[in-house]
Design a protein around this motif. Structure first.
Motif, mmCIF file in Angstrom:
data_model
loop_
_atom_site.group_PDB
_atom_site.id
_atom_site.type_symbol
_atom_site.label_atom_id
_atom_site.label_comp_id
_atom_site.label_asym_id
_atom_site.label_seq_id
_atom_site.Cartn_x
_atom_site.Cartn_y
_atom_site.Cartn_z
ATOM 1 N N ALA A 1 57.217 61.210 55.031
ATOM 2 C CA ALA A 1 57.093 62.516 55.512
ATOM 3 C C ALA A 1 55.782 63.269 55.228
ATOM 4 N N HIS B 1 60.633 64.945 62.575
ATOM 5 C CA HIS B 1 60.073 63.688 62.294
ATOM 6 C C HIS B 1 61.147 62.692 61.989
ATOM 7 N N ILE C 1 63.282 67.816 53.709
ATOM 8 C CA ILE C 1 63.261 66.359 53.697
ATOM 9 C C ILE C 1 64.405 65.843 53.245
ATOM 10 N N ILE D 1 61.710 59.024 60.750
ATOM 11 C CA ILE D 1 60.788 58.055 60.058
ATOM 12 C C ILE D 1 61.470 56.649 60.445
ATOM 13 N N SER E 1 63.430 69.436 59.892
ATOM 14 C CA SER E 1 63.685 68.384 58.757
ATOM 15 C C SER E 1 62.801 67.139 59.230
ATOM 16 N N THR E 2 62.479 66.088 58.037
ATOM 17 C CA THR E 2 62.094 64.860 58.452
ATOM 18 C C THR E 2 63.060 63.879 57.482
ATOM 19 N N VAL F 1 60.532 57.540 51.922
ATOM 20 C CA VAL F 1 60.868 58.833 52.852
ATOM 21 C C VAL F 1 59.866 59.962 52.313
#
Length: 293
Positions: A112, A91, A58, A93, A77-78, A108
C-alpha cells in the motif's frame, strides 16, 4: 503492519469489530467499532473521515463488504484485489503467494505504501507482535484475580475452537486430561470462556475451574501472568503469542505455516492432519514448566 504504517508518517485510526478494540488501547491509537448496521457504520466512518485531512484507507480484510463500506464513506482505499472488489479500490494490490497471515497483513501495508508513492521506512518483518496492553487492562486483571480468588499459579486452558476447517473440528479432545498433572504441580487449570462457550467449555474440560467471561483486554493480561497457556489454533493462541505468554498451541487440521502463533518462543504441537497425542502434550507441558524462569 500498523507499526510500519505509523513509521511511514501516518496517524492511524483503526476500524474493526467492537470486541478487539481493547487490544489496541495500549498503543494510544483511536479505535472505532463496526457495529453491523450498514447505514450507521457508513455515517460514523464518513464523519470520522471528515475530521481528518486527506484520509486514506488501507483494508486488511479480503472482503467486498469492507471495500464497499469505505467507498460508501468516501474514503479512497488500498487493499488486495480479492472478492471482485478492485473497482471499489484506489489501488488494488495483487494477491500474494501463500504465506502466513501475519506476513499477508504486512504485505498489504508494505505494498500500500509503495502504491501511494511512499518508500516503506523498513523492509524486515519482526518475528514478534509485541502487543502493548493498556494499564487499565493490567489493573482490571489484577482486580478480577482478587475478586474471584484466582490462585497465584494458574494455567489458562482454551479447549474450544469455533467452526470447522474444511469440514473438520478444530479442537483437541483431551484438555481435561491435563488438569490433574497441572494440579499435581501446584498450578490451577482455569478456563475463561467466551459468553456463548460456557456450556461447551464445561463439557470439554469439566475438571478445570471455569470462571465467568471477561473482556478481551483483561483476558490478555491474565494470559501474560499465567504459568502457561494451552490453546487450540484459535484467537486465544494469537493473543497469547502477541503478549509473549508462555504457551502451547495444539494443531490437527489447520496449517501452522499460515495460522500458527507468530512468536518464535511459542510451542506448536501437531500438524495439519495429525493431532498431537495426550502423552506428547503432557510431556511438553512438563518440560516447559520444569524450565520456566
Amino acid at each position: 503492519a500498523l507499526n510500519l504504517l505509523e513509521a511511514a508518517g501516518f496517524k492511524l485510526y483503526l476500524i474493526g469489530k467492537p470486541f478487539v478494540g481493547e487490544l489496541f488501547e495500549g498503543t494510544n491509537r483511536r479505535f472505532d467499532p463496526i457495529e453491523g448496521n450498514l447505514l450507521d457504520d457508513i455515517k460514523r466512518i464518513r464523519d470520522l473521515a471528515a475530521s481528518v485531512k486527506n484520509p486514506r484507507g488501507i483494508l486488511m480484510p479480503n472482503s467486498f463488504g469492507s471495500a464497499l463500506l469505505f467507498k460508501s464513506a468516501g474514503i479512497q482505499s488500498t487493499g488486495l484485489a480479492t472478492d471482485g472488489r478492485s473497482i471499489l479500490l484506489e489501488h488494488a494490490i495483487p494477491e500474494p503467494p501463500r504465506m502466513h497471515e501475519v506476513e499477508r497483513f504486512w504485505y498489504v501495508a508494505y505494498e500500500a505504501l509503495k502504491a501511494m508513492g511512499i518508500k516503506p521506512p523498513y523492509t524486515k518483518l519482526t518475528k514478534r507482535i509485541n502487543m502493548k496492553l493498556a494499564a487499565r487492562n493490567e489493573a482490571g486483571a489484577r482486580n478480577l484475580a482478587a475478586k474471584i480468588g484466582l490462585p497465584k499459579r494458574y494455567a489458562i486452558l482454551a479447549p474450544i475452537a469455533k467452526g470447522r476447517h474444511e469440514g473438520k473440528e478444530k479442537y483437541w479432545r483431551h484438555f481435561n486430561e491435563l488438569c490433574k498433572p497441572l494440579r499435581d504441580r501446584g498450578i490451577e487449570p482455569v478456563v475463561f470462556p467466551a459468553a456463548d462457550e460456557a456450556e461447551a467449555a464445561k463439557a470439554a474440560c469439566p475438571d478445570a475451574t471455569i470462571y465467568e467471561p471477561t473482556s478481551l483486554g483483561n483476558f490478555a493480561a491474565l494470559c501474560e501472568k499465567a504459568a502457561i497457556v494451552i490453546a487450540n489454533d484459535s484467537g486465544i493462541s494469537h493473543v497469547a503469542a502477541g503478549i509473549g505468554a508462555r504457551q502451547i498451541t495444539l494443531i490437527g487440521v489447520t496449517d501452522p505455516t499460515r495460522t500458527g502463533p507468530w512468536n518464535p518462543a511459542a510451542v506448536t504441537l501437531g500438524s495439519e492432519g495429525h493431532w498431537p497425542t495426550e502423552e506428547e502434550v503432557k510431556n511438553t507441558v512438563h518440560r516447559i514448566l520444569t524450565t520456566e524462569a
